[in-house]
Design a protein around this motif. Structure first.
Motif, PDB file in Angstrom:
ATOM      1  N   GLY A 143     -67.698  -2.439  60.308  1.00 40.12           N
ATOM      2  CA  GLY A 143     -67.770  -3.075  61.616  1.00 40.12           C
ATOM      3  C   GLY A 143     -66.399  -3.205  62.273  1.00 40.12           C
ATOM      4  N   ALA A 144     -65.380  -3.602  61.508  1.00 38.60           N
ATOM      5  CA  ALA A 144     -64.033  -3.726  62.057  1.00 38.60           C
ATOM      6  C   ALA A 144     -63.491  -2.365  62.476  1.00 38.60           C
ATOM      7  N   ASN A 145     -63.733  -1.355  61.658  1.00 39.57           N
ATOM      8  CA  ASN A 145     -63.280  -0.011  61.999  1.00 39.57           C
ATOM      9  C   ASN A 145     -63.934   0.470  63.289  1.00 39.57           C
ATOM     10  N   SER A 146     -65.213   0.231  63.429  1.00 36.98           N
ATOM     11  CA  SER A 146     -65.931   0.637  64.637  1.00 36.98           C
ATOM     12  C   SER A 146     -65.419  -0.119  65.860  1.00 36.98           C
ATOM     13  N   ALA A 147     -65.179  -1.408  65.735  1.00 33.88           N
ATOM     14  CA  ALA A 147     -64.701  -2.208  66.860  1.00 33.88           C
ATOM     15  C   ALA A 147     -63.304  -1.770  67.292  1.00 33.88           C
ATOM     16  N   ILE A 148     -62.412  -1.558  66.341  1.00 35.84           N
ATOM     17  CA  ILE A 148     -61.047  -1.143  66.672  1.00 35.84           C
ATOM     18  C   ILE A 148     -61.061   0.234  67.313  1.00 35.84           C
ATOM     19  N   PHE A 149     -61.856   1.159  66.785  1.00 32.10           N
ATOM     20  CA  PHE A 149     -61.921   2.482  67.385  1.00 32.10           C
ATOM     21  C   PHE A 149     -62.482   2.417  68.799  1.00 32.10           C
ATOM     22  N   SER A 150     -63.474   1.578  69.034  1.00 35.20           N
ATOM     23  CA  SER A 150     -64.042   1.459  70.374  1.00 35.20           C
ATOM     24  C   SER A 150     -63.013   0.938  71.369  1.00 35.20           C
ATOM     25  N   VAL A 151     -62.224  -0.042  70.961  1.00 34.85           N
ATOM     26  CA  VAL A 151     -61.195  -0.576  71.848  1.00 34.85           C
ATOM     27  C   VAL A 151     -60.128   0.468  72.122  1.00 34.85           C
ATOM     28  N   ILE A 152     -59.656   1.141  71.095  1.00 33.37           N
ATOM     29  CA  ILE A 152     -58.613   2.162  71.273  1.00 33.37           C
ATOM     30  C   ILE A 152     -59.137   3.306  72.125  1.00 33.37           C
ATOM     31  N   GLU A 153     -60.360   3.721  71.897  1.00 35.04           N
ATOM     32  CA  GLU A 153     -60.933   4.824  72.678  1.00 35.04           C
ATOM     33  C   GLU A 153     -61.086   4.426  74.130  1.00 35.04           C
ATOM     34  N   GLY A 154     -61.534   3.209  74.389  1.00 40.10           N
ATOM     35  CA  GLY A 154     -61.737   2.764  75.758  1.00 40.10           C
ATOM     36  C   GLY A 154     -60.458   2.504  76.513  1.00 40.10           C
ATOM     37  N   VAL A 155     -59.422   2.014  75.815  1.00 42.35           N
ATOM     38  CA  VAL A 155     -58.178   1.646  76.490  1.00 42.35           C
ATOM     39  C   VAL A 155     -57.186   2.805  76.536  1.00 42.35           C
ATOM     40  N   LEU A 156     -57.047   3.527  75.443  1.00 39.20           N
ATOM     41  CA  LEU A 156     -55.992   4.533  75.364  1.00 39.20           C
ATOM     42  C   LEU A 156     -56.462   5.969  75.553  1.00 39.20           C
ATOM     43  N   LEU A 157     -57.621   6.312  75.045  1.00 40.12           N
ATOM     44  CA  LEU A 157     -58.011   7.719  75.009  1.00 40.12           C
ATOM     45  C   LEU A 157     -58.848   8.160  76.203  1.00 40.12           C
ATOM     46  N   LYS A 158     -59.656   7.283  76.734  1.00 38.20           N
ATOM     47  CA  LYS A 158     -60.514   7.664  77.855  1.00 38.20           C
ATOM     48  C   LYS A 158     -59.670   7.760  79.130  1.00 38.20           C
ATOM     49  N   PRO A 159     -59.844   8.804  79.924  1.00 39.84           N
ATOM     50  CA  PRO A 159     -59.054   8.899  81.158  1.00 39.84           C
ATOM     51  C   PRO A 159     -59.442   7.807  82.147  1.00 39.84           C
ATOM     52  N   LEU A 160     -58.526   7.512  83.047  1.00 37.09           N
ATOM     53  CA  LEU A 160     -58.768   6.468  84.041  1.00 37.09           C
ATOM     54  C   LEU A 160     -59.879   6.889  85.004  1.00 37.09           C
ATOM     55  N   PRO A 161     -60.656   5.943  85.514  1.00 36.69           N
ATOM     56  CA  PRO A 161     -61.779   6.284  86.393  1.00 36.69           C
ATOM     57  C   PRO A 161     -61.352   6.496  87.851  1.00 36.69           C
ATOM     58  N   TYR A 162     -60.354   7.317  88.073  1.00 31.15           N
ATOM     59  CA  TYR A 162     -59.880   7.652  89.407  1.00 31.15           C
ATOM     60  C   TYR A 162     -59.925   9.160  89.574  1.00 31.15           C
ATOM     61  N   PRO A 163     -60.042   9.636  90.807  1.00 30.37           N
ATOM     62  CA  PRO A 163     -60.142  11.085  91.010  1.00 30.37           C
ATOM     63  C   PRO A 163     -58.923  11.855  90.493  1.00 30.37           C
ATOM     64  N   ASN A 164     -57.712  11.340  90.713  1.00 29.64           N
ATOM     65  CA  ASN A 164     -56.484  12.004  90.254  1.00 29.64           C
ATOM     66  C   ASN A 164     -55.626  11.004  89.482  1.00 29.64           C
ATOM     67  N   PRO A 165     -55.922  10.741  88.223  1.00 35.40           N
ATOM     68  CA  PRO A 165     -55.174   9.712  87.502  1.00 35.40           C
ATOM     69  C   PRO A 165     -53.700  10.055  87.304  1.00 35.40           C
ATOM     70  N   ASP A 166     -53.330  11.343  87.396  1.00 35.57           N
ATOM     71  CA  ASP A 166     -51.931  11.707  87.252  1.00 35.57           C
ATOM     72  C   ASP A 166     -51.111  11.317  88.471  1.00 35.57           C
ATOM     73  N   ASP A 167     -51.755  11.045  89.600  1.00 37.37           N
ATOM     74  CA  ASP A 167     -51.050  10.708  90.828  1.00 37.37           C
ATOM     75  C   ASP A 167     -50.812   9.205  90.993  1.00 37.37           C
TER      76      ASP A 167
END
Length: 69
Positions: free
Chosen positions: A29-53
């Motif tokens: 459970g802890a492994n799943s929770a930590i991975f979900s937070v890291i994936e949502g905060v660090l790995l998933k791209p930002l929800p904007y059309p051009n996040p690099d801009d």
């Protein structure tokens, strides 16, 4: 035959079995929770059309002791 022996031995030691199962459940459970937070905060791209801009604005006011971070 060996699996039957293992199951029989675990049923003879219910406290050890319960502690082992609870420890595994907390670890998974802890492994799943930590991975979900890291994936949502660090790995998933930002929800904007051009996040690099995206741009960060920063300022400092040395006269009142507010420094740039």
């Amino acid at each position: 035959m060996r699996l039957h022996h293992i199951v029989r031995r675990l049923l003879q030691l219910p406290v050890f079995t319960a502690v082992a199962v609870i420890t595994l459940a907390i670890g998974i459970g802890a492994n799943s929770a930590i991975f979900s937070v890291i994936e949502g905060v660090l790995l998933k791209p930002l929800p904007y059309p051009n996040p690099d801009d995206l741009v960060v604005l920063d300022h400092s006011a040395a006269g009142i002791g507010l420094k740039s971070t």
